[in-house]
Write a protein that holds these residues in place. Structure first.
Motif, short mmCIF file in Angstrom:
data_model
loop_
_atom_site.label_atom_id
_atom_site.label_comp_id
_atom_site.label_asym_id
_atom_site.label_seq_id
_atom_site.Cartn_x
_atom_site.Cartn_y
_atom_site.Cartn_z
N PRO A 1 -1.62 -7.98 9.73
CA PRO A 1 -2.82 -7.19 9.41
C PRO A 1 -3.93 -8.15 8.96
CG PRO A 1 -1.25 -7.04 7.61
CD PRO A 1 -0.60 -7.89 8.67
N ASP B 1 -6.03 -7.67 5.65
CA ASP B 1 -5.32 -7.91 4.39
C ASP B 1 -5.12 -9.41 4.16
OD1 ASP B 1 -5.17 -5.22 3.95
OD2 ASP B 1 -3.09 -5.01 4.64
N ASP C 1 -12.30 -2.56 11.12
CA ASP C 1 -11.17 -1.64 10.98
C ASP C 1 -10.11 -2.27 10.08
OD1 ASP C 1 -9.01 0.04 11.20
OD2 ASP C 1 -9.05 0.16 13.39
N PRO C 2 -9.85 -1.70 8.90
CA PRO C 2 -8.89 -2.33 7.97
C PRO C 2 -7.45 -2.26 8.44
CG PRO C 2 -9.61 -0.19 7.13
CD PRO C 2 -10.45 -0.47 8.34
N LYS C 3 -7.16 -1.42 9.44
CA LYS C 3 -5.79 -1.29 9.94
C LYS C 3 -5.51 -2.17 11.15
CE LYS C 3 -5.37 3.49 8.29
NZ LYS C 3 -5.10 4.90 8.68
N ALA C 4 -6.51 -2.90 11.62
CA ALA C 4 -6.35 -3.70 12.83
C ALA C 4 -5.37 -4.85 12.61
CB ALA C 4 -7.70 -4.25 13.27
N THR C 5 -4.60 -5.15 13.65
CA THR C 5 -3.65 -6.27 13.59
C THR C 5 -3.95 -7.26 14.70
OG1 THR C 5 -2.04 -5.12 15.00
CG2 THR C 5 -1.85 -4.81 12.61
#
Length: 581
Positions: A215, A218, A542-546
Motif C-alpha cells: 500500500p 501507507d 487514492d489511499p487504498k492504491a497498491t
C-alpha cells in the motif's frame, strides 16, 4: 437576537453531547460506533431525558430559536457583486450545488474559471461562499497588510482552527522557527533528512528482489513521518513508535473533524462549539495531544538535564526545531512544554501529509509512465557521480527530476484553491473592485495551470516541460518546483508563502531518487494509475492504491571522469560521498 437564539439551541443540545462525551470516557461506546450506534446511545441516554414533560419547553424554545435564526440569517450581509459558478440550471437549488461541491469541486471551479478568469466569481461550499479572484490581483493583494487582509485568519476559518489550534493562534513561534532556524541552515537539515531516509527505507521498505504488493500511501506516510520527526523533535523520539503513530493519525483526526464541520450548513456555524464535542474524531485528537504532551515533556526534561551536565551532543546547525523553540520562545507561554507539544504535532501535520500526498502522486506518475524512469535514473547517476554524493549542490542540479515533480504537482494539485484571505475591513482594489468586510477570497491555482494561455498543451503530461524552459538563455534559475509567482501558487506567495518548501522539495527529491535507483515499480495485473479523489477543494491520491515493488539486484554503471559509479544502494544515502570505485 441571533446570539440569544443560538444560546437557546446550545442549552438544549448540550445535554446529549455531555452524555455522549461521558460514555466515551467510560468506555460504554466506542469511537468506531459513530455515527450509527453512537446515535442510538445518544437517543437512549440524552434525548429521552429531554422529552420528559418538564423539559419539553426547552425543545420548543430551541425550535423557535432555529426558526428565528433561519429567518434573519443572511439578511443585511453585504457581499461582493460577482456571478456564481456551478449551477446547472436556473432551477437548481443552492443546497444541491453545495452538496455537489463536496465531491465535484473541480468541474465547478473550472466552469467558473473558464467564464470569469479575468474577473471574479463565487463558489458555494457547504459552510460558506468563497470569492475566487483572478490572479491578476495577486501582487496587489499580497502587499495589503494582515490587519486588513489576513491569510492567517483565513486559514483558521478554513480549518476550523479554534477547536484544536488554540495554541497556534497565540503566537507565530512555529513560523519563526522555520524562517530563522531552518532556512539559514538548509544544508545541515538536508544532511539529517538524508540520514533518516536511509534508516526509514531500511525499516519500512521490502528488501525482496521478487515483486511485492504494498500500500504505497501507507508506506510513504510512515517514511515521511520518520523524516519529519527527525528535524522536528530529533533523536531518539523520531524513532519512537508511539510518536510516529500519533503524528500520522493526528492528520486523519484533524481533517475528519474539519470536513464534518465544513459539511454542515452555514446557519449551524454558531453551534460548532457544541457539535465538535460530539465528534469521535475530536476526542481522538485530544487523546493524540495528550500523548504528545507526555512524550515532549520527557524529551525536554532530559534535554535540560543533559545541558546542565554538559552532555548535549546535537549539531547546533541542525538541532531539532523543538529544542530551538524551547530556548528561543519570547515568553513563558511559548516555552511551555504543553504549548510546544501542540506545535510539534501541527508542524508535523503540515510537513507529513502534504509531502506524503505529493510523493504518492509522483510515484503513481512514474509507475504509469515507465518511459521516464531511464532518463531520470541517468540524470541521478551522472549528477551523483560528478558531485560526489547527495549534497545540496547535487539536489539543485537534478533539473529533470525537478521538472518531473513540477509537472506531477501541476496535474495533481494539493488543493484546487489557494491564497486564502479574509477581509478584516471593507476595501476597494485599484480597479474599483469592492470587497466588503468578511469576504473570504481565494485563487483557482489548479485551474490557472490548466489554462492554455498559461501552460501550452496543458492536457498533456510533459515531464520535462520545465527542464526545456530552463535550457533557454537566461532561464536557468527559473521554472523550478519551489518557486512561486502569480501563476504558480501552490506554495503560496508573498510573506505567507510556505517557509519550509525548500526542505520539502529536497526531501521529495531524495525520496524519489532513492526509489528510482533502488526499486522497480509497476501496477498489479489489470490495474493502472488510480483516479485522484477530492473532498471540497482538497485533492489526494487514492489511499487504498497498491503497487508492486521489487529491490533492484544491481544498478546500471556509468563512467564519470574516469571513475565508475557504484550501484547506489540505500546505505550510500547516509554515507554521502563513497559512491566511487
Amino acid at each position: 437576537m441571533l446570539r440569544l437564539s443560538m444560546q437557546a439551541v446550545t442549552y438544549v443540545l448540550g445535554a446529549p453531547c455531555q452524555v455522549y462525551q461521558q460514555r466515551l470516557r467510560d468506555g460504554m461506546i466506542g469511537h468506531w460506533q459513530w455515527p450509527l450506534a453512537s446515535i442510538h446511545e445518544l437517543l437512549g441516554g440524552g434525548w429521552s431525558d429531554i422529552l420528559e414533560s418538564k423539559t419539553i419547553w426547552r425543545l420548543s424554545v430551541a425550535a423557535i430559536a432555529i426558526l428565528v435564526y433561519l429567518v434573519f440569517h443572511g439578511r443585511n450581509v453585504e457581499k461582493a457583486k460577482a456571478p456564481y459558478a456551478g449551477y446547472r440550471s436556473f432551477w437548481e437549488p443552492t443546497f444541491w450545488v453545495r452538496l455537489r461541491f463536496i465531491n465535484g469541486a473541480w468541474p465547478i471551479i473550472m466552469d467558473g474559471y473558464r467564464k470569469y478568469k479575468d474577473s471574479m466569481f463565487w463558489i458555494r461550499r457547504n459552510d460558506r461562499d468563497i470569492l475566487i479572484l483572478s490572479n491578476k490581483y495577486v501582487d496587489e493583494l499580497r502587499a495589503i497588510p494582515d490587519e486588513k487582509l489576513s491569510g492567517f485568519e483565513a486559514d483558521v476559518e478554513n480549518l476550523r482552527g479554534p477547536y484544536y489550534l488554540d495554541v497556534i493562534l497565540r503566537s507565530n513561534l512555529h513560523t519563526r522557527s522555520l524562517n530563522q532556524k531552518m532556512s539559514p541552515n538548509l544544508q545541515a537539515y538536508v544532511d539529517i533528512v538524508r540520514d533518516e531516509l536511509a534508516h526509514a527505507l531500511k525499516s519500512e521498505m521490502p528488501e525482496s528482489e521478487n515483486w511485492t504488493e504494498v500500500p504505497i500511501g501507507d508506506f510513504l506516510l510512515r517514511i515521511i513521518a520518520r523524516i519529519s520527526a527527525r528535524f522536528i523533535v530529533g533523536l531518539p523520539l523520531c524513532r519512537n513508535e508511539e510518536w510516529l503513530r500519533v503524528s500520522t493519525v493526528v492528520g486523519v483526526n484533524v481533517f475528519t473533524t474539519v470536513l464534518i464541520l465544513r459539511e454542515l450548513p452555514p446557519f449551524l456555524r454558531p453551534l460548532h462549539p457544541v457539535i465538535v464535542r460530539c465528534l469521535p474524531s475530536w476526542h481522538r485528537l485530544l487523546e493524540n495531544l495528550r500523548v504528545a504532551r507526555s512524550l515532549i515533556a520527557e524529551v525536554l526534561e532530559q534535554y535540560t538535564l543533559n545541558k546542565r551536565e554538559g552532555k548535549v551532543n546535537y549539531d547546533e546547525a541542525a538541532s531539532p526545531l523543538l529544542l530551538w523553540m524551547s530556548e528561543n520562545g519570547s515568553n513563558s507561554l511559548e516555552r511551555d512544554p504543553v504549548n510546544l507539544a501542540h506545535r510539534m504535532i501541527f508542524l508535523g501535520l503540515g510537513s507529513i501529509h502534504t509531502t506524503a500526498s505529493q510523493a504518492a502522486h509522483a510515484i503513481h506518475d512514474l509507475t504509469a509512465r515507465p518511459e521516464l524512469i531511464i532518463p531520470l535514473r541517468e540524470e541521478l547517476e551522472q549528477v551523483l557521480c560528478t558531485e560526489g554524493g547527495w549534497g545540496k549542490s547535487a539536489l539543485m542540479k537534478l533539473w529533470k527530476l525537478d521538472s518531473f515533480m513540477s509537472e506531477s504537482q501541476r496535474v495533481n494539485p494539493p488543493a484546487l484553491t489557494v491564497f486564502h484571505r479574509l477581509a478584516m475591513e471593507p476595501m476597494t482594489l485599484s480597479d474599483g473592485t469592492y470587497l466588503p468586510k468578511g469576504t473570504f477570497i481565494a485563487m483557482a491555482a489548479a485551474s490557472i495551470l490548466l489554462d492554455p494561455d498559461v501552460v501550452p498543451n496543458p492536457e498533456k503530461f510533459d515531464a520535462f516541460r520545465n527542464y526545456r524552459e530552463r535550457l533557454e538563455p537566461g532561464e536557468s534559475t527559473r521554472h523550478q518546483y519551489a518557486m512561486v509567482d502569480k501563476d504558480h501558487l501552490h506554495f503560496g506567495h508573498g510573506r505567507h508563502a510556505c517557509p519550509g518548501r525548500a526542505l520539502a522539495v529536497n526531501e521529495l527529491k531524495l525520496i524519489l531518487g532513492s526509489f528510482l535507483l533502488n526499486y522497480d515499480l509497476k501496477y498489479p495485473e489489470g490495474k493502472g494509475r488510480p483516479a485522484n479523489q477530492t473532498v471540497d477543494e482538497i485533492v489526494f491520491a487514492d489511499p487504498k492504491a497498491t503497487l508492486l515493488i521489487r529491490k533492484l539486484s544491481q544498478c546500471g554503471r556509468r563512467r564519470c571522469d574516469g571513475k565508475t559509479l557504484h550501484c547506489l544502494m540505500i546505505q550510500d544515502l547516509s554515507e554521502g560521498a563513497p559512491i566511487y570505485t
